[in-house]
Design a protein around this motif. Structure first.
Motif, mmCIF file in Angstrom:
data_model
loop_
_atom_site.group_PDB
_atom_site.id
_atom_site.type_symbol
_atom_site.label_atom_id
_atom_site.label_comp_id
_atom_site.label_asym_id
_atom_site.label_seq_id
_atom_site.Cartn_x
_atom_site.Cartn_y
_atom_site.Cartn_z
ATOM 1 N N MET A 1 0.852 -1.172 0.000
ATOM 2 C CA MET A 1 0.000 0.000 0.000
ATOM 3 C C MET A 1 0.897 1.234 0.000
ATOM 4 S SD MET A 1 -2.863 1.177 2.886
ATOM 5 C CE MET A 1 -3.422 -0.479 3.035
ATOM 6 N N SER A 2 0.593 2.172 -0.876
ATOM 7 C CA SER A 2 1.409 3.382 -0.968
ATOM 8 C C SER A 2 1.123 4.299 0.227
ATOM 9 C CB SER A 2 1.108 4.129 -2.267
ATOM 10 O OG SER A 2 -0.156 4.753 -2.199
ATOM 11 N N GLN A 3 2.029 5.234 0.438
ATOM 12 C CA GLN A 3 1.850 6.195 1.535
ATOM 13 C C GLN A 3 0.572 7.003 1.332
ATOM 14 O OE1 GLN A 3 5.386 8.317 2.741
ATOM 15 N NE2 GLN A 3 4.178 10.094 3.330
ATOM 16 N N LEU A 6 -2.374 4.834 2.253
ATOM 17 C CA LEU A 6 -2.428 4.687 3.707
ATOM 18 C C LEU A 6 -2.948 5.961 4.353
ATOM 19 C CD1 LEU A 6 -1.943 3.018 6.211
ATOM 20 C CD2 LEU A 6 0.474 3.657 6.107
ATOM 21 N N ALA A 7 -2.511 7.115 3.874
ATOM 22 C CA ALA A 7 -2.999 8.394 4.404
ATOM 23 C C ALA A 7 -4.503 8.523 4.179
ATOM 24 C CB ALA A 7 -2.265 9.558 3.745
ATOM 25 N N SER A 8 -4.963 8.131 3.024
ATOM 26 C CA SER A 8 -6.387 8.186 2.710
ATOM 27 C C SER A 8 -7.180 7.253 3.620
ATOM 28 C CB SER A 8 -6.605 7.815 1.244
ATOM 29 O OG SER A 8 -7.966 7.831 0.926
ATOM 30 N N LYS A 9 -6.633 6.067 3.844
ATOM 31 C CA LYS A 9 -7.283 5.099 4.735
ATOM 32 C C LYS A 9 -7.328 5.632 6.166
ATOM 33 C CE LYS A 9 -7.053 0.212 5.898
ATOM 34 N NZ LYS A 9 -6.384 -1.057 5.691
ATOM 35 N N ALA A 50 -3.437 12.556 9.148
ATOM 36 C CA ALA A 50 -3.474 11.242 8.505
ATOM 37 C C ALA A 50 -2.223 11.030 7.660
ATOM 38 C CB ALA A 50 -4.733 11.115 7.657
ATOM 39 N N GLU A 51 -1.767 12.074 6.966
ATOM 40 C CA GLU A 51 -0.546 11.986 6.156
ATOM 41 C C GLU A 51 0.682 11.769 7.034
ATOM 42 O OE1 GLU A 51 -0.311 15.428 3.619
ATOM 43 O OE2 GLU A 51 -2.283 15.035 2.761
ATOM 44 N N LEU A 52 0.736 12.468 8.156
ATOM 45 C CA LEU A 52 1.843 12.302 9.093
ATOM 46 C C LEU A 52 1.914 10.864 9.587
ATOM 47 C CD1 LEU A 52 4.085 13.315 11.045
ATOM 48 C CD2 LEU A 52 2.256 13.887 12.641
ATOM 49 N N LEU A 58 2.351 4.306 10.127
ATOM 50 C CA LEU A 58 1.309 3.910 11.070
ATOM 51 C C LEU A 58 -0.045 3.836 10.377
ATOM 52 C CD1 LEU A 58 2.379 6.159 14.073
ATOM 53 C CD2 LEU A 58 2.841 3.725 13.745
ATOM 54 N N GLU A 59 -0.835 2.850 10.781
ATOM 55 C CA GLU A 59 -2.173 2.661 10.237
ATOM 56 C C GLU A 59 -3.164 2.642 11.391
ATOM 57 O OE1 GLU A 59 -4.572 -0.579 7.459
ATOM 58 O OE2 GLU A 59 -2.442 -0.824 7.819
ATOM 59 N N LEU A 60 -4.218 3.436 11.286
ATOM 60 C CA LEU A 60 -5.209 3.520 12.347
ATOM 61 C C LEU A 60 -6.194 2.363 12.295
ATOM 62 C CD1 LEU A 60 -6.084 7.337 12.249
ATOM 63 C CD2 LEU A 60 -4.624 6.137 13.875
ATOM 64 N N HIS A 61 -6.562 1.868 13.481
ATOM 65 C CA HIS A 61 -7.573 0.825 13.624
ATOM 66 C C HIS A 61 -8.388 1.114 14.866
ATOM 67 C CE1 HIS A 61 -5.690 -1.652 10.561
ATOM 68 N NE2 HIS A 61 -4.528 -1.361 11.113
ATOM 69 N N GLU A 62 -9.612 0.611 14.877
ATOM 70 C CA GLU A 62 -10.459 0.809 16.049
ATOM 71 C C GLU A 62 -9.902 0.032 17.231
ATOM 72 O OE1 GLU A 62 -14.621 0.160 15.402
ATOM 73 O OE2 GLU A 62 -14.497 0.956 13.378
ATOM 74 N N VAL A 63 -10.092 0.576 18.413
ATOM 75 C CA VAL A 63 -9.673 -0.095 19.642
ATOM 76 C C VAL A 63 -10.411 -1.432 19.741
ATOM 77 C CG1 VAL A 63 -9.774 0.020 22.168
ATOM 78 C CG2 VAL A 63 -9.162 2.050 20.855
ATOM 79 N N GLY A 64 -9.677 -2.464 20.095
ATOM 80 C CA GLY A 64 -10.280 -3.782 20.272
ATOM 81 C C GLY A 64 -10.306 -4.626 19.011
#
Length: 95
Positions: A1-3, A6-9, A50-52, A58-64
């Protein structure tokens, strides 16, 4: 996955979470006004965050939620498939 992907995600995850929690509650948690949260969205501050995160890898995910590297998930998938293909005789313990 490109940066960029990933930023968009990451940005989508931030916006989903914000919609789920609500701007008012987020604003109260941050000690700022609801309009300040709105300006963060429209002013591109959330997109920059998100870009940073993407630049840091780093990729964000919901807790749990459960997440693992693609290689680990693929290995588990292959092992599960092999296990399902085994005949019952091979799966019983020999004495």
């Amino acid at each position: 996955m490109s940066q960029r992907e990933l930023a968009s995600k990451n940005e989508a995850a931030i916006l989903r979470a914000l919609a789920g929690v609500g701007q008012k509650r987020v604003a109260e948690g941050l000690g700022i006004s609801e309009s300040a949260v709105s300006r963060m969205k429209s002013g591109g501050e959330l997109a920059k965050t998100a870009e940073l995160l993407a630049a840091l890898g780093l990729e964000l995910h919901e807790v749990g939620s459960l997440h693992m590297r693609k290689e680990v998930a693929e290995s588990l998938r292959v092992l599960a498939a092999l296990g399902l293909e085994l005949s019952p005789e091979l799966m019983t313990e020999k004495k």
